[in-house]
Design an enzyme around this catalytic site. Structure first.
Site, mmCIF file in Angstrom:
data_model
loop_
_atom_site.group_PDB
_atom_site.id
_atom_site.type_symbol
_atom_site.label_atom_id
_atom_site.label_comp_id
_atom_site.label_asym_id
_atom_site.label_seq_id
_atom_site.Cartn_x
_atom_site.Cartn_y
_atom_site.Cartn_z
ATOM 1 N N LYS A 66 7.350 -21.637 -0.085
ATOM 2 C CA LYS A 66 8.301 -21.469 -1.180
ATOM 3 C C LYS A 66 9.757 -21.449 -0.725
ATOM 4 O O LYS A 66 10.666 -21.741 -1.524
ATOM 5 C CB LYS A 66 7.984 -20.187 -1.952
ATOM 6 C CG LYS A 66 6.761 -20.276 -2.845
ATOM 7 C CD LYS A 66 7.036 -21.092 -4.088
ATOM 8 C CE LYS A 66 5.940 -20.938 -5.121
ATOM 9 N NZ LYS A 66 6.229 -21.677 -6.371
ATOM 10 N N SER A 320 -0.844 -22.531 2.315
ATOM 11 C CA SER A 320 0.489 -22.479 1.705
ATOM 12 C C SER A 320 1.243 -21.187 1.983
ATOM 13 O O SER A 320 2.469 -21.159 1.895
ATOM 14 C CB SER A 320 0.389 -22.694 0.198
ATOM 15 O OG SER A 320 -0.469 -21.723 -0.389
#
Length: 345
Positions: A66, A320
């Site tokens: 992110k 992720s």
């Protein structure tokens, strides 16, 4: 938006192009990391019967991919937008990306997180200097409150996924995968609101349309999969999920058409499969993954992907993020120890 508007078609126009992603990658790499791509012998030999590699975005700044999208978005803001301060809504990873970027660029930031967001993510976000406000029982409620706060106080919104600069930033992962393995066959990506898979798919398909791209979501919350199957924006949520980072009930109106047109398939995994993948990544590959980060491994282990895309193929499974509470790790370990002991007894 009608089904006719977003069906797979030569008329589809992607709002994000390779130049956007290349520019994002250049700026991100000035401060961020090129994350490792390592082979998992466990997944390669025992699960996929091909070459399975893990793209370790849990080793990115803030412990998640992110940071890329947040940095690229905020870096593109005007001086006036930066001066007003930024606001976002997030279950935790985007929050940390916004908080760290704001700290690096000297900008005030406010983050709206739902009640129940992992304590580790709350503390890390505040630790980077953001003002953390808890509101709502889920991401969608936090997101609505964020929009109201932005309207009331004039903050600049940094959306966690439904933004072309955010998507381009996440797409830098696709470029790195190609740099590290240009002949990749299959790429498996966690999906929440769709910013990550939209960016990666844009990068990969621009280079080679034959790369098979798989999105993975939890059975409990999978707005993108429901939308993908219905061919229109659809909301789906029936409970909480270990993959809290992807718990988005309704995908974005920017990310959905990109996903629909460029992603080859969407698959779902249940909570037990997510927990097992988290445990196996820790035990077999020495990789700490949060629930969302374990989704691709869960799909592999649960045989949710047709073997023709795996056997004798070069496969990349994206991890992720790794921002998981130690309490959750402990619960997972205890759960599977009890299961193993009972099965042996």
């Amino acid at each position: 938006m009608t089904a006719e508007d977003i069906k797979q078609s030569k008329d589809f126009q992607n709002p994000v192009c390779m130049r956007d992603i290349e520019e994002a990658a250049h700026s991100i790499h000035e401060v961020g990391r090129v994350t490792p791509l390592i082979q998992s012998m466990f997944l390669s030999r025992n699960i996929a019967h091909g070459e399975v590699y893990l793209k370790l975005e849990n080793m990115q700044l803030t412990g998640s991919f992110k940071f890329r999208g947040a940095f690229n978005k905020i870096n593109h803001l005007s001086d006036a937008e930066k001066a007003r301060g930024v606001i976002t809504a997030s279950a935790g990873n985007h929050a940390q990306g916004v908080a760290l970027t704001s700290h690096l660029l000297g900008i005030d930031s406010v983050v709206i997180m739902p009640h129940g967001a992992p304590i580790a993510k709350q503390e890390a976000t505040a630790g980077y200097g953001a003002k953390v406000i808890l509101h709502g029982d889920n991401f969608d409620e936090a997101h609505q409150f964020m929009e109201e706060e932005a309207e009331r106080k004039g903050y600049t919104i940094v959306d966690p996924y439904n933004d072309v600069d955010v998507i381009a930033g996440q797409g830098s992962i696709g470029l790195e995968i190609l740099d590290q393995m240009w002949d990749v066959d299959t790429v498996i990506v966690p999906v929440g609101g769709g910013g990550l898979i939209s960016g990666i798919a844009t990068a990969l398909k621009s280079f080679n349309p034959n790369i098979h791209i798989v999105g993975v979501q939890s059975e409990n919350v999978h707005g993108m999969t429901a939308s993908y199957e219905a061919n229109k924006l659809t909301t789906y949520s029936k409970g909480k999920t270990l993959a809290d980072g992807t718990a988005v009930a309704t995908p974005g109106d920017i990310t959905f058409p990109i996903t629909k047109n460029l992603v080859d398939e969407m698959v779902l995994v249940n909570e037990e499969e997510i927990a097992k993948a988290m445990k196996d990544l820790l035990q077999r590959t020495k990789t700490v993954a949060e629930g969302a980060g374990a989704l691709p491994t869960a799909a592999l282990e649960a045989k949710k992907i047709d073997s023709k895309w795996l056997n004798h193929k070069k496969v990349v499974a994206l991890v992720s993020g790794g921002n998981v509470d130690l309490e959750q790790v402990s619960k997972n370990i205890d759960h599977f120890l009890v299961t193993t002991n009972h099965s042996v007894g």
